[in-house]
Motif scaffolding. Structure first.
Motif, short mmCIF file in Angstrom:
data_model
loop_
_atom_site.label_atom_id
_atom_site.label_comp_id
_atom_site.label_asym_id
_atom_site.label_seq_id
_atom_site.Cartn_x
_atom_site.Cartn_y
_atom_site.Cartn_z
N SER A 194 73.95 -23.75 -63.17
CA SER A 194 73.13 -22.62 -63.60
C SER A 194 73.72 -21.34 -63.03
CB SER A 194 71.69 -22.78 -63.12
OG SER A 194 71.17 -24.03 -63.47
N LEU A 195 74.19 -21.40 -61.79
CA LEU A 195 74.85 -20.26 -61.17
C LEU A 195 75.98 -20.77 -60.27
CD1 LEU A 195 75.01 -17.22 -60.64
CD2 LEU A 195 73.39 -17.55 -58.76
N ASP A 196 77.19 -20.32 -60.57
CA ASP A 196 78.34 -20.66 -59.74
C ASP A 196 78.82 -19.42 -59.00
OD1 ASP A 196 79.00 -23.46 -60.14
OD2 ASP A 196 79.37 -22.92 -62.22
N LEU A 197 78.93 -19.51 -57.68
CA LEU A 197 79.49 -18.43 -56.88
C LEU A 197 80.87 -18.89 -56.42
CD1 LEU A 197 76.25 -17.66 -54.80
CD2 LEU A 197 77.10 -16.41 -56.81
N ASN A 198 81.88 -18.34 -57.06
CA ASN A 198 83.27 -18.77 -56.81
C ASN A 198 83.87 -17.90 -55.71
OD1 ASN A 198 83.71 -20.71 -59.08
ND2 ASN A 198 83.10 -18.93 -60.25
N MET A 199 84.13 -18.48 -54.55
CA MET A 199 84.65 -17.70 -53.43
C MET A 199 86.17 -17.76 -53.40
SD MET A 199 81.78 -16.69 -52.43
CE MET A 199 82.30 -15.68 -51.06
N ASN A 200 86.75 -16.62 -53.03
CA ASN A 200 88.20 -16.56 -52.88
C ASN A 200 88.63 -17.30 -51.62
OD1 ASN A 200 88.66 -14.99 -55.18
ND2 ASN A 200 88.04 -13.15 -54.06
N ASP A 201 89.92 -17.67 -51.59
CA ASP A 201 90.47 -18.35 -50.42
C ASP A 201 90.21 -17.49 -49.18
OD1 ASP A 201 91.37 -20.03 -52.36
OD2 ASP A 201 93.51 -19.54 -52.12
N ARG A 202 89.87 -18.16 -48.09
CA ARG A 202 89.69 -17.54 -46.78
C ARG A 202 88.54 -16.56 -46.69
NH1 ARG A 202 92.26 -21.45 -44.62
NH2 ARG A 202 90.50 -21.00 -43.34
N ALA A 203 87.60 -16.64 -47.65
CA ALA A 203 86.41 -15.78 -47.55
C ALA A 203 85.73 -16.02 -46.20
CB ALA A 203 85.44 -16.10 -48.69
N ASP A 204 85.24 -14.94 -45.58
CA ASP A 204 84.66 -15.06 -44.23
C ASP A 204 83.13 -15.05 -44.29
OD1 ASP A 204 83.99 -12.44 -44.74
OD2 ASP A 204 85.35 -11.59 -43.23
N ASP A 205 82.52 -15.03 -43.11
CA ASP A 205 81.05 -15.11 -43.02
C ASP A 205 80.38 -14.02 -43.86
OD1 ASP A 205 81.33 -17.16 -41.20
OD2 ASP A 205 80.93 -15.93 -39.43
N ASP A 206 80.83 -12.78 -43.70
CA ASP A 206 80.16 -11.66 -44.36
C ASP A 206 80.26 -11.76 -45.88
OD1 ASP A 206 79.43 -10.67 -41.97
OD2 ASP A 206 80.99 -9.13 -41.85
N GLU A 207 81.47 -12.07 -46.35
CA GLU A 207 81.69 -12.18 -47.78
C GLU A 207 80.82 -13.30 -48.38
OE1 GLU A 207 85.92 -12.40 -48.32
OE2 GLU A 207 85.75 -12.50 -50.49
N TYR A 208 80.79 -14.40 -47.68
CA TYR A 208 80.07 -15.59 -48.14
C TYR A 208 78.56 -15.35 -48.14
CZ TYR A 208 78.92 -20.65 -48.18
OH TYR A 208 78.43 -21.90 -48.48
N LEU A 209 78.05 -14.86 -47.04
CA LEU A 209 76.60 -14.64 -46.94
C LEU A 209 76.17 -13.53 -47.88
CD1 LEU A 209 76.13 -15.00 -43.06
CD2 LEU A 209 75.56 -16.66 -44.84
N GLY A 210 77.04 -12.55 -48.06
CA GLY A 210 76.74 -11.44 -48.98
C GLY A 210 76.62 -11.90 -50.42
N ALA A 211 77.31 -12.97 -50.76
CA ALA A 211 77.20 -13.54 -52.12
C ALA A 211 76.01 -14.49 -52.22
CB ALA A 211 78.49 -14.28 -52.48
N LEU A 212 75.84 -15.33 -51.20
CA LEU A 212 74.86 -16.43 -51.29
C LEU A 212 73.40 -15.96 -51.20
CD1 LEU A 212 74.20 -19.48 -51.32
CD2 LEU A 212 74.40 -19.44 -48.82
N ILE A 213 73.11 -15.15 -50.20
CA ILE A 213 71.70 -14.91 -49.88
C ILE A 213 70.96 -14.15 -51.00
CG2 ILE A 213 70.09 -13.99 -48.16
CD1 ILE A 213 72.00 -16.49 -47.42
N PRO A 214 71.53 -13.06 -51.53
CA PRO A 214 70.82 -12.41 -52.65
C PRO A 214 70.67 -13.33 -53.86
CG PRO A 214 72.66 -11.06 -51.87
CD PRO A 214 72.77 -12.37 -51.17
N ALA A 215 71.68 -14.18 -54.09
CA ALA A 215 71.62 -15.10 -55.24
C ALA A 215 70.50 -16.12 -55.06
CB ALA A 215 72.97 -15.81 -55.41
#
Ligand SMILES: [Zn+2]
Length: 311
Positions: free
Chosen positions: A194-215
């Motif tokens: 339903s929703l895919d969040l595709n992270m780039n290689d070596r994404a860090d805590d901030d990048e990851y949490l910034g994508a996940l939590i609002p979603a």
């Protein structure tokens, strides 16, 4: 004493011998929880194996028969990527029973944690990537069949895409599937969630949490599920052998906490499962999974009652 139940069975061990999947992790997590006084024996529930009736709501009779009779083809075993044994089948049936039990406990207590399961690469008719039977899908179908819930969300934070989950619930408006994963990693074919969040290689805590939590917040607000199944992979960790993201242990615990808090604030019960974890040091994988339980405890204590949070 924890404010919710943990589900564990000493036969969760998949009997893999030397293998990148550290099947001893289930035992080590159980031991760490007791040794560090996070849990006592009274906090644990012991699952029964899932019934075939429950499993057949998701899986094809042909695949179930192959597993139960040990008649997998060479191609089946290659896709599964773990050696077949009767012990493997016993462990999988127990882990599926464990996820069902954790989900039932979550409905009752707000949280429930299976110290196993999260087999998100299993499809209806075959196994893949160490996953033979899709425990979370079986638990969702069981709760629906029993009239306990209508709608569920699966939040999958394993570093690998939840391909089995996406395929099983494709075109099913009662289940929202959310997967956050490394884009350039297994599986090669990623059917749409339903929703895919595709992270780039070596994404860090901030990048990851910034994508996940609002979603997650948006999905919970709009879809309004009656239970959240958490596939809590330890493999987004920076030192994982099969992952290529750069999350820290602290970032992973924040991930768990934010997801649980988003659900708890809306009065949505949370059932957790483990999924993957292949850190060079198995102690790191064990610690990350134990931290998921600690995050759930923190949220359960901060918001004492799921029903109170709802009002
Ligand atoms: Zn994984």
């Amino acid at each position: 004493m924890l404010p919710f139940k943990l589900v564990y069975h000493e036969r969760y061990d998949l009997n893999l011998g030397p293998h990148v999947f550290p099947s001893q992790k289930f035992r080590l997590i159980h031991e760490m929880l007791l040794r560090e006084g996070i849990a006592t024996q009274d906090d644990f529930l012991r699952p029964n194996p899932a019934s075939d009736e429950d499993i057949l709501r998701v899986h094809t009779p042909e695949w179930v028969r192959k597993l139960k009779t040990g008649t997998l083809t060479t191609s089946d075993v290659m896709k599964l990527e773990v050696p077949y044994s009767p012990e493997l089948v016993e462990a999988v049936w127990l882990a599926v029973g464990g996820t069902i039990l954790a989900a039932q406990a979550a409905i009752r207590d707000g949280f429930g944690s299976n110290l196993g399961g999260g087999f998100h690469h299993a499809y209806a008719g075959h196994g893949e990537g160490f996953c033979a039977i899709h425990d979370v899908a079986v638990a969702i179908r069981k709760l629906q069949a029993d009239g306990v819930i209508k709608k569920a969300i699966v939040v999958d934070t394993d570093v690998h895409h939840g391909n089995g989950t996406a395929a099983i619930f494709r075109n099913d408006s009662t289940v929202f599937t959310l997967s956050i994963h490394q884009k350039n990693n297994y599986p090669a074919h990623k059917p749409a969630s339903s929703l895919d969040l595709n992270m780039n290689d070596r994404a860090d805590d901030d990048e990851y949490l910034g994508a996940l939590i609002p979603a997650v917040q948006q999905a919970l607000g709009e879809f309004r599920p009656e239970i959240l199944f958490y596939v809590g992979g330890a493999d987004p960790y920076c030192e994982d052998q099969l992952g290529g993201l750069s999350l820290t242990k602290k970032g992973l615990k924040q991930r768990d906490r934010h997801v649980f808090e988003a659900a708890r604030r809306r009065g949505i019960p949370v059932a957790t499962t483990l999924a993957g974890g292949y850190a060079r040091r198995v102690e790191d994988t064990v610690r990350i999974h134990v931290n998921t339980i600690l995050a759930a405890r923190e949220v359960a204590l901060a918001f004492p009652s799921a029903s109170a949070a709802r009002s």
